[in-house]
Design an enzyme around this catalytic site. Sequence first.
Site, PDB file in Angstrom:
ATOM      1  N   ARG A 147       0.857  -1.189   0.000  1.00 34.72           N
ATOM      2  CA  ARG A 147       0.000   0.000   0.000  1.00 34.72           C
ATOM      3  C   ARG A 147       0.888   1.232   0.000  1.00 34.72           C
ATOM      4  O   ARG A 147       1.819   1.317   0.819  1.00 34.72           O
ATOM      5  CB  ARG A 147      -0.889  -0.012   1.250  1.00 34.72           C
ATOM      6  CG  ARG A 147      -1.993   1.018   1.233  1.00 34.72           C
ATOM      7  CD  ARG A 147      -2.713   1.087   2.573  1.00 34.72           C
ATOM      8  NE  ARG A 147      -1.955   1.893   3.524  1.00 34.72           N
ATOM      9  CZ  ARG A 147      -2.439   2.322   4.700  1.00 34.72           C
ATOM     10  NH1 ARG A 147      -3.673   2.000   5.077  1.00 34.72           N
ATOM     11  NH2 ARG A 147      -1.702   3.035   5.515  1.00 34.72           N
ATOM     12  N   TYR A 159      -3.511  11.219   7.296  1.00 32.01           N
ATOM     13  CA  TYR A 159      -3.698   9.878   7.853  1.00 32.01           C
ATOM     14  C   TYR A 159      -2.603   8.931   7.365  1.00 32.01           C
ATOM     15  O   TYR A 159      -2.205   8.984   6.215  1.00 32.01           O
ATOM     16  CB  TYR A 159      -5.081   9.332   7.476  1.00 32.01           C
ATOM     17  CG  TYR A 159      -5.284   9.202   5.971  1.00 32.01           C
ATOM     18  CD1 TYR A 159      -5.747  10.270   5.224  1.00 32.01           C
ATOM     19  CD2 TYR A 159      -4.977   8.022   5.302  1.00 32.01           C
ATOM     20  CE1 TYR A 159      -5.890  10.178   3.855  1.00 32.01           C
ATOM     21  CE2 TYR A 159      -5.128   7.925   3.928  1.00 32.01           C
ATOM     22  CZ  TYR A 159      -5.583   9.015   3.214  1.00 32.01           C
ATOM     23  OH  TYR A 159      -5.718   8.912   1.862  1.00 32.01           O
ATOM     24  N   ASP A 208      -5.186   3.732   0.062  1.00 29.13           N
ATOM     25  CA  ASP A 208      -6.290   3.938   1.009  1.00 29.13           C
ATOM     26  C   ASP A 208      -6.653   5.428   1.007  1.00 29.13           C
ATOM     27  O   ASP A 208      -5.820   6.263   1.348  1.00 29.13           O
ATOM     28  CB  ASP A 208      -5.826   3.491   2.410  1.00 29.13           C
ATOM     29  CG  ASP A 208      -6.949   3.435   3.421  1.00 29.13           C
ATOM     30  OD1 ASP A 208      -8.051   3.932   3.127  1.00 29.13           O
ATOM     31  OD2 ASP A 208      -6.716   2.890   4.518  1.00 29.13           O
ATOM     32  N   HIS A 210      -9.113   6.631   2.834  1.00 32.07           N
ATOM     33  CA  HIS A 210      -9.549   6.899   4.199  1.00 32.07           C
ATOM     34  C   HIS A 210     -10.792   7.778   4.266  1.00 32.07           C
ATOM     35  O   HIS A 210     -10.846   8.759   5.024  1.00 32.07           O
ATOM     36  CB  HIS A 210      -8.400   7.478   5.023  1.00 32.07           C
ATOM     37  CG  HIS A 210      -8.245   6.775   6.340  1.00 32.07           C
ATOM     38  ND1 HIS A 210      -8.972   7.132   7.443  1.00 32.07           N
ATOM     39  CD2 HIS A 210      -7.489   5.726   6.712  1.00 32.07           C
ATOM     40  CE1 HIS A 210      -8.644   6.335   8.441  1.00 32.07           C
ATOM     41  NE2 HIS A 210      -7.750   5.462   8.027  1.00 32.07           N
ATOM     42  N   GLU A 234      -9.012   1.821  -1.675  1.00 32.30           N
ATOM     43  CA  GLU A 234      -9.738   1.513  -0.430  1.00 32.30           C
ATOM     44  C   GLU A 234     -10.467   2.725   0.127  1.00 32.30           C
ATOM     45  O   GLU A 234      -9.935   3.844   0.099  1.00 32.30           O
ATOM     46  CB  GLU A 234      -8.720   1.006   0.603  1.00 32.30           C
ATOM     47  CG  GLU A 234      -9.341   0.729   1.962  1.00 32.30           C
ATOM     48  CD  GLU A 234      -8.303   0.428   3.034  1.00 32.30           C
ATOM     49  OE1 GLU A 234      -7.137   0.181   2.688  1.00 32.30           O
ATOM     50  OE2 GLU A 234      -8.668   0.470   4.215  1.00 32.30           O
ATOM     51  N   GLU A 260     -13.405  -1.787   6.619  1.00 33.11           N
ATOM     52  CA  GLU A 260     -12.693  -2.041   7.876  1.00 33.11           C
ATOM     53  C   GLU A 260     -13.521  -1.611   9.088  1.00 33.11           C
ATOM     54  O   GLU A 260     -13.304  -2.121  10.180  1.00 33.11           O
ATOM     55  CB  GLU A 260     -11.312  -1.373   7.886  1.00 33.11           C
ATOM     56  CG  GLU A 260     -11.332   0.143   7.872  1.00 33.11           C
ATOM     57  CD  GLU A 260      -9.950   0.765   7.708  1.00 33.11           C
ATOM     58  OE1 GLU A 260      -9.109   0.179   7.019  1.00 33.11           O
ATOM     59  OE2 GLU A 260      -9.727   1.839   8.272  1.00 33.11           O
ATOM     60  N   ARG A 281     -13.251  -5.478   3.434  1.00 32.12           N
ATOM     61  CA  ARG A 281     -12.147  -5.300   4.387  1.00 32.12           C
ATOM     62  C   ARG A 281     -12.497  -5.718   5.810  1.00 32.12           C
ATOM     63  O   ARG A 281     -11.748  -5.426   6.742  1.00 32.12           O
ATOM     64  CB  ARG A 281     -11.749  -3.817   4.397  1.00 32.12           C
ATOM     65  CG  ARG A 281     -11.349  -3.261   3.061  1.00 32.12           C
ATOM     66  CD  ARG A 281      -9.862  -3.336   2.844  1.00 32.12           C
ATOM     67  NE  ARG A 281      -9.133  -2.578   3.832  1.00 32.12           N
ATOM     68  CZ  ARG A 281      -8.136  -3.065   4.561  1.00 32.12           C
ATOM     69  NH1 ARG A 281      -7.742  -4.311   4.446  1.00 32.12           N
ATOM     70  NH2 ARG A 281      -7.502  -2.298   5.429  1.00 32.12           N
ATOM     71  N   GLU A 337      -4.115  -7.558   5.150  1.00 27.94           N
ATOM     72  CA  GLU A 337      -3.247  -6.436   5.540  1.00 27.94           C
ATOM     73  C   GLU A 337      -2.346  -6.866   6.686  1.00 27.94           C
ATOM     74  O   GLU A 337      -2.773  -7.568   7.605  1.00 27.94           O
ATOM     75  CB  GLU A 337      -4.100  -5.236   5.977  1.00 27.94           C
ATOM     76  CG  GLU A 337      -3.255  -4.013   6.322  1.00 27.94           C
ATOM     77  CD  GLU A 337      -4.071  -2.786   6.716  1.00 27.94           C
ATOM     78  OE1 GLU A 337      -3.546  -1.678   6.613  1.00 27.94           O
ATOM     79  OE2 GLU A 337      -5.236  -2.962   7.135  1.00 27.94           O
ATOM     80  N   TRP A 400     -12.282  11.172   9.243  1.00 26.05           N
ATOM     81  CA  TRP A 400     -10.988  10.532   9.446  1.00 26.05           C
ATOM     82  C   TRP A 400     -11.158   9.044   9.247  1.00 26.05           C
ATOM     83  O   TRP A 400     -10.930   8.456   8.311  1.00 26.05           O
ATOM     84  CB  TRP A 400     -10.408  10.742  10.845  1.00 26.05           C
ATOM     85  CG  TRP A 400      -8.929  10.462  10.825  1.00 26.05           C
ATOM     86  CD1 TRP A 400      -7.942  11.318  10.434  1.00 26.05           C
ATOM     87  CD2 TRP A 400      -8.251   9.227  11.143  1.00 26.05           C
ATOM     88  NE1 TRP A 400      -6.721  10.704  10.493  1.00 26.05           N
ATOM     89  CE2 TRP A 400      -6.872   9.430  10.918  1.00 26.05           C
ATOM     90  CE3 TRP A 400      -8.688   7.966  11.571  1.00 26.05           C
ATOM     91  CZ2 TRP A 400      -5.924   8.420  11.127  1.00 26.05           C
ATOM     92  CZ3 TRP A 400      -7.760   6.969  11.774  1.00 26.05           C
ATOM     93  CH2 TRP A 400      -6.384   7.193  11.569  1.00 26.05           C
TER      94      TRP A 400
HETATM   95  O1  EZ4 Z   1      -7.107   3.888  10.219  1.00 29.79           O
HETATM   96  O2  EZ4 Z   1      -6.662   0.833  11.977  1.00 29.79           O
HETATM   97  O3  EZ4 Z   1      -6.317   0.314   6.297  1.00 29.79           O
HETATM   98  N1  EZ4 Z   1      -6.031   0.631   7.408  1.00 29.79           N
HETATM   99  C1  EZ4 Z   1      -6.436   1.725   8.058  1.00 29.79           C
HETATM  100  C2  EZ4 Z   1      -6.023   1.855   9.500  1.00 29.79           C
HETATM  101  C3  EZ4 Z   1      -7.103   2.504  10.364  1.00 29.79           C
HETATM  102  C4  EZ4 Z   1      -6.880   2.193  11.824  1.00 29.79           C
HETATM  103  C5  EZ4 Z   1      -8.060   2.667  12.667  1.00 29.79           C
HETATM  104  O4  EZ4 Z   1      -7.938   2.212  13.971  1.00 29.79           O
HETATM  105  O5  EZ4 Z   1      -7.125   2.535   7.484  1.00 29.79           O
HETATM  106  O6  EZ4 Z   1      -4.814   2.522   9.622  1.00 29.79           O
HETATM  107 CO    CO Z   2      -7.989   1.559   5.733  1.00 26.68          CO
END
Ligand code: EZ4
Ligand code: CO
Length: 400
Positions: A147, A159, A208, A210, A234, A260, A281, A337, A400
Amino acid sequence: MHVTAAKVIVSSPGRNYVTVKLETDQGVHGVGDATLNGRELAVAAYLEKHALPLVIGRDPADIEDIWQMLYKGAYWRRGPVTMAAIAAVDVALWDIKGKVLGTPLWDLLGGRSRTGTMVYSHATGRTVGETLAKLADLQAAGYKAIRVQCLAPGMDEMYSIPRSKEPPDPRLPFVESGWDTSAYLRFVPKLFASAREAAGDDLHLLHDVHHRLTPIEAGDLGRRLEEFRLFWLEDAVPAELQAAFRIIRQHTTTPLAVGEVFNTVYDCEQLVREQLIDYLRMSIVHGGGISHMRKVAAFAEIYRVRLGPHGAADLSPVTMAAAAHFDIATHNVAVQEYAPHPEQAREVFSYQWSVEDGYLQPGNAPGLGADIDEQAAKRFPYERDYLPVSRLADGTMGSW
Ligand code: EZ4
Ligand code: CO
C-alpha cells in the site's frame, strides 16, 4: 466442560489492546482480541459488566449458541462496541475448541485453501522519494503487495503518515488540519505513476483514501488511476451510504475495497449483492468473530466478492492469529493487511503465526497458537489515546 472464569485484560505495550481470556474446569483456556482503537474501555466495560457474566458456567463447545445468545440476547444488536465484545468471546471459544481437539484452527475451519495468504504491507512517506525508498525496501523483503501513501504537497499532516509533531494536549484528539481534496486528487496519480515505474509490472499496488472523497471525486480518481493498475482503491468514500458506490462504479474499473469499520453482514449487504465492490475489508475483531466472518465470507463468495481483511497495528497479535487461520482456510480471501506491532507487544503476546516471503502462515499449534502473559501485561497499563480528527482548510470537520 464449562467456563469457570472470564477476564478482560487491558494493556498498552506500545499501544492499547483489550484481550479476553476464558478459563475452563479442564485447565484449557482461550484468548480473543476486543480492541476498538480510541474506544477501548467501552468494550472492556461491555464485556466485564454485561457479556462475560453470561458466559461463565456455559459449555465452551457451544460456540454458535453462545454467539447467538450474546447477539440476540442483548436485544440492542450490532455496533462496533457490541460486535468487538462478541468477537473476542467467539475467538476465545474457537481457541478452546482447537486445544481440546488438539487441532489448529485452520483445520477446524475446513483445511487449507492455499499454501499461504498474500499480505500487503505499507510504504508510507512524507515525500515521494521517502515513499519510493520504503517501497523498494519492502519489495526486496519479499512483499508481493504494498500500500502506497504519501503526504500531498501543501499538507503538513495526513492519515497514516508519521506525525511531524506531537499533539499539544495528549488527552485530546490530534487535529489533522488543512485537508485539501483538490491538492490530493492532483497528486495521487503522479505518486502512482512514480510508484508503478519504480516497482515494475508485477508488484500489487494499493491505496487507502480513508473516507475522504465524494462519490464523484472517487469515480474521477479511480478513472485516472486505471493506467497504473491498482490492486484496489480503499475507502474512497464514507460507506454508511452503500448506494454511493453505484456512482463510483459508473466511472471506473479500478477495483474497490471497503469495510474495515463494518460490524455485521448488514453493513455490506447491498455492496455485495449489487457487486459494487471487489474486496471486503471486514476483520474478525470488528466483524463479530470467526463465526460471523464465516457467514460474511460465504455470502460474499456467491457474488464473487473477495476478502482483504483489515490488519493495522491496532488489531492485536491475537486477531492476526485468528486471521492467519481464517484466511488460509477461506476460499475467497485474496489478501491480508499486515502492519508490524510495537516491539513491546512481543513481551505481552506470544504467537505462532509468521510472515514469510510476503505470505502469512498460521503455524500448526492447536487452537489459535497465540496467548497473553497476564503478568507482563500489568507492566504496560492503559494509556488514554484517541484517533486523530481531520479538518478542512477553513476549519470544517472532515472525515478521518
Ligand atoms: O485507520 O486501523 O487500512 N487501514 C487503516 C487503519 C485505520 C486504523 C483505525 O484504527 O485505514 O490505519
Ligand atoms: Co484503511
